[in-house]
Motif scaffolding. Sequence first.
Motif, PDB file in Angstrom:
ATOM      1  N   ALA A  25      26.523  56.284 102.168  1.00  0.00           N
ATOM      2  CA  ALA A  25      26.042  57.712 102.114  1.00  0.00           C
ATOM      3  C   ALA A  25      26.460  58.603 101.383  1.00  0.00           C
ATOM      4  O   ALA A  25      25.543  59.529 100.726  1.00  0.00           O
ATOM      5  CB  ALA A  25      26.633  58.060 103.609  1.00  0.00           C
ATOM      6  N   TYR A  26      27.737  58.242 100.756  1.00  0.00           N
ATOM      7  CA  TYR A  26      28.063  58.990  99.515  1.00  0.00           C
ATOM      8  C   TYR A  26      26.996  58.900  98.372  1.00  0.00           C
ATOM      9  O   TYR A  26      26.926  59.924  97.478  1.00  0.00           O
ATOM     10  CB  TYR A  26      29.512  58.948  99.025  1.00  0.00           C
ATOM     11  N   ALA A  27      26.619  57.762  97.973  1.00  0.00           N
ATOM     12  CA  ALA A  27      25.915  57.332  96.711  1.00  0.00           C
ATOM     13  C   ALA A  27      24.532  57.863  96.875  1.00  0.00           C
ATOM     14  O   ALA A  27      24.003  58.291  95.664  1.00  0.00           O
ATOM     15  CB  ALA A  27      26.287  55.935  96.595  1.00  0.00           C
ATOM     16  N   VAL A  28      23.864  57.808  97.926  1.00  0.00           N
ATOM     17  CA  VAL A  28      22.442  57.930  97.981  1.00  0.00           C
ATOM     18  C   VAL A  28      21.991  59.433  97.643  1.00  0.00           C
ATOM     19  O   VAL A  28      20.971  59.457  96.500  1.00  0.00           O
ATOM     20  CB  VAL A  28      21.979  57.790  99.377  1.00  0.00           C
ATOM     21  N   PRO A  29      22.630  60.482  97.948  1.00  0.00           N
ATOM     22  CA  PRO A  29      22.234  61.537  97.400  1.00  0.00           C
ATOM     23  C   PRO A  29      22.583  61.690  95.844  1.00  0.00           C
ATOM     24  O   PRO A  29      21.706  62.649  95.100  1.00  0.00           O
ATOM     25  CB  PRO A  29      22.928  62.695  98.095  1.00  0.00           C
ATOM     26  N   ILE A  30      23.311  61.226  95.331  1.00  0.00           N
ATOM     27  CA  ILE A  30      23.668  61.030  93.883  1.00  0.00           C
ATOM     28  C   ILE A  30      22.564  60.184  93.016  1.00  0.00           C
ATOM     29  O   ILE A  30      22.260  60.729  91.787  1.00  0.00           O
ATOM     30  CB  ILE A  30      25.104  60.730  93.842  1.00  0.00           C
ATOM     31  N   LEU A 127      32.245  52.040  90.407  1.00  0.00           N
ATOM     32  CA  LEU A 127      31.270  52.593  91.056  1.00  0.00           C
ATOM     33  C   LEU A 127      31.678  54.193  91.615  1.00  0.00           C
ATOM     34  O   LEU A 127      30.982  54.936  91.535  1.00  0.00           O
ATOM     35  CB  LEU A 127      30.843  51.856  92.358  1.00  0.00           C
ATOM     36  N   CYS A 128      33.027  54.277  92.092  1.00  0.00           N
ATOM     37  CA  CYS A 128      33.437  55.271  92.540  1.00  0.00           C
ATOM     38  C   CYS A 128      33.426  56.519  91.620  1.00  0.00           C
ATOM     39  O   CYS A 128      33.168  57.774  91.838  1.00  0.00           O
ATOM     40  CB  CYS A 128      34.719  55.088  93.580  1.00  0.00           C
ATOM     41  N   ALA A 129      34.044  56.086  90.421  1.00  0.00           N
ATOM     42  CA  ALA A 129      34.002  56.840  89.382  1.00  0.00           C
ATOM     43  C   ALA A 129      32.980  57.527  88.870  1.00  0.00           C
ATOM     44  O   ALA A 129      32.807  58.550  88.623  1.00  0.00           O
ATOM     45  CB  ALA A 129      34.912  56.160  88.291  1.00  0.00           C
ATOM     46  N   ARG A 130      32.073  56.650  88.591  1.00  0.00           N
ATOM     47  CA  ARG A 130      30.782  57.012  87.986  1.00  0.00           C
ATOM     48  C   ARG A 130      29.816  57.937  89.146  1.00  0.00           C
ATOM     49  O   ARG A 130      29.142  58.926  88.682  1.00  0.00           O
ATOM     50  CB  ARG A 130      29.765  56.000  87.632  1.00  0.00           C
ATOM     51  N   LEU A 131      29.797  57.565  90.317  1.00  0.00           N
ATOM     52  CA  LEU A 131      29.481  58.487  91.443  1.00  0.00           C
ATOM     53  C   LEU A 131      30.004  59.926  91.456  1.00  0.00           C
ATOM     54  O   LEU A 131      29.340  60.660  91.721  1.00  0.00           O
ATOM     55  CB  LEU A 131      29.466  57.760  92.965  1.00  0.00           C
ATOM     56  N   ALA A 132      31.482  59.789  91.263  1.00  0.00           N
ATOM     57  CA  ALA A 132      32.020  61.100  91.377  1.00  0.00           C
ATOM     58  C   ALA A 132      31.702  62.040  90.181  1.00  0.00           C
ATOM     59  O   ALA A 132      31.717  63.335  90.169  1.00  0.00           O
ATOM     60  CB  ALA A 132      33.606  60.832  91.430  1.00  0.00           C
ATOM     61  N   VAL A 133      31.756  61.352  88.930  1.00  0.00           N
ATOM     62  CA  VAL A 133      31.552  62.096  87.825  1.00  0.00           C
ATOM     63  C   VAL A 133      30.175  62.446  87.741  1.00  0.00           C
ATOM     64  O   VAL A 133      29.894  63.803  87.407  1.00  0.00           O
ATOM     65  CB  VAL A 133      31.870  61.320  86.567  1.00  0.00           C
ATOM     66  N   THR A 134      29.057  61.897  88.026  1.00  0.00           N
ATOM     67  CA  THR A 134      27.679  61.957  88.090  1.00  0.00           C
ATOM     68  C   THR A 134      27.506  63.291  89.071  1.00  0.00           C
ATOM     69  O   THR A 134      26.907  64.280  88.669  1.00  0.00           O
ATOM     70  CB  THR A 134      26.892  61.086  88.311  1.00  0.00           C
ATOM     71  N   ALA A 135      28.243  63.479  90.467  1.00  0.00           N
ATOM     72  CA  ALA A 135      28.084  64.324  91.242  1.00  0.00           C
ATOM     73  C   ALA A 135      28.730  65.709  90.820  1.00  0.00           C
ATOM     74  O   ALA A 135      28.114  66.976  90.906  1.00  0.00           O
ATOM     75  CB  ALA A 135      28.614  63.997  92.497  1.00  0.00           C
TER      76      ALA A 135
END
Length: 256
Positions: A25-30, A127-135
């Motif tokens: 759910a966190y990754a889909v919008p990113i 995965l978590c780091a790249r999601l967070a930074v991209t967001a």
Amino acid sequence: MTPSERWQQRTEWPLIGIALAFLVAYAVPIVQPSVSARVVHLCDVVVVVSWLLFAADYLIRLVLAERKWRFVRSNIVDLAVIALPLLRPLRLLRLIALLSVINRSAANNLRGRVVVYVTGGALLMLLCARLAVTAEERNVPDANILDFGDGIWWAITTMTTVGYGDHYPVTTTGRFVAAALMVGGIALLGVITATLASWMVERVREGNDADQAATRSQIDQLTARIEDLHRELREQRPAPVGVEADVAAGPGHAPR
């Protein structure tokens, strides 16, 4: 087994499922910024519900703990992860809740699964780091991490300490994420290397032990065979000539 341990054992797999749902759910919008507002809202609901379930798990473990202050002191990170994301600038700490759940589950089954755990942990952190930074970075002026592909490349080069410098965070939050990835990445990669080295040493030692056991068995067999040969030789050895004549003359014959 204490009530707290029973609770953790029963909720291990459900919490892992919740954590994975949270990650999706966190990754889909990113990953797909063009998704509809309805999907974004659904993902937000899943993220919030997952975080509330993490909070409920912490509170239940606190209630079941025999020494509550000791539990609080030994789970400061869990408490911070639950409390601080209420502040919007720190909402990314919910990702740490995901890592915390996976870490607690893996720690209970660490023996025999070390390689799987550290490898999965490294990939999950990546995965978590790249999601967070991209967001955080893609809508900021002068940012150079603009999409998920840029985030993947940045996370890999950062975690492996290559650091080409073509992509880097410009926001304060992004830099904090980068610092955490640097420290955690070095630690996890070191654990992977040490684990593989330990596995190789163990396999070599097992091979040496097997060879030594086979050698000892062969030595025992040779020793037993030599003893049998000695016994046979003693039984077949002829008596001295004088002794044979005395025996043949009978008991009444005086020895010479």
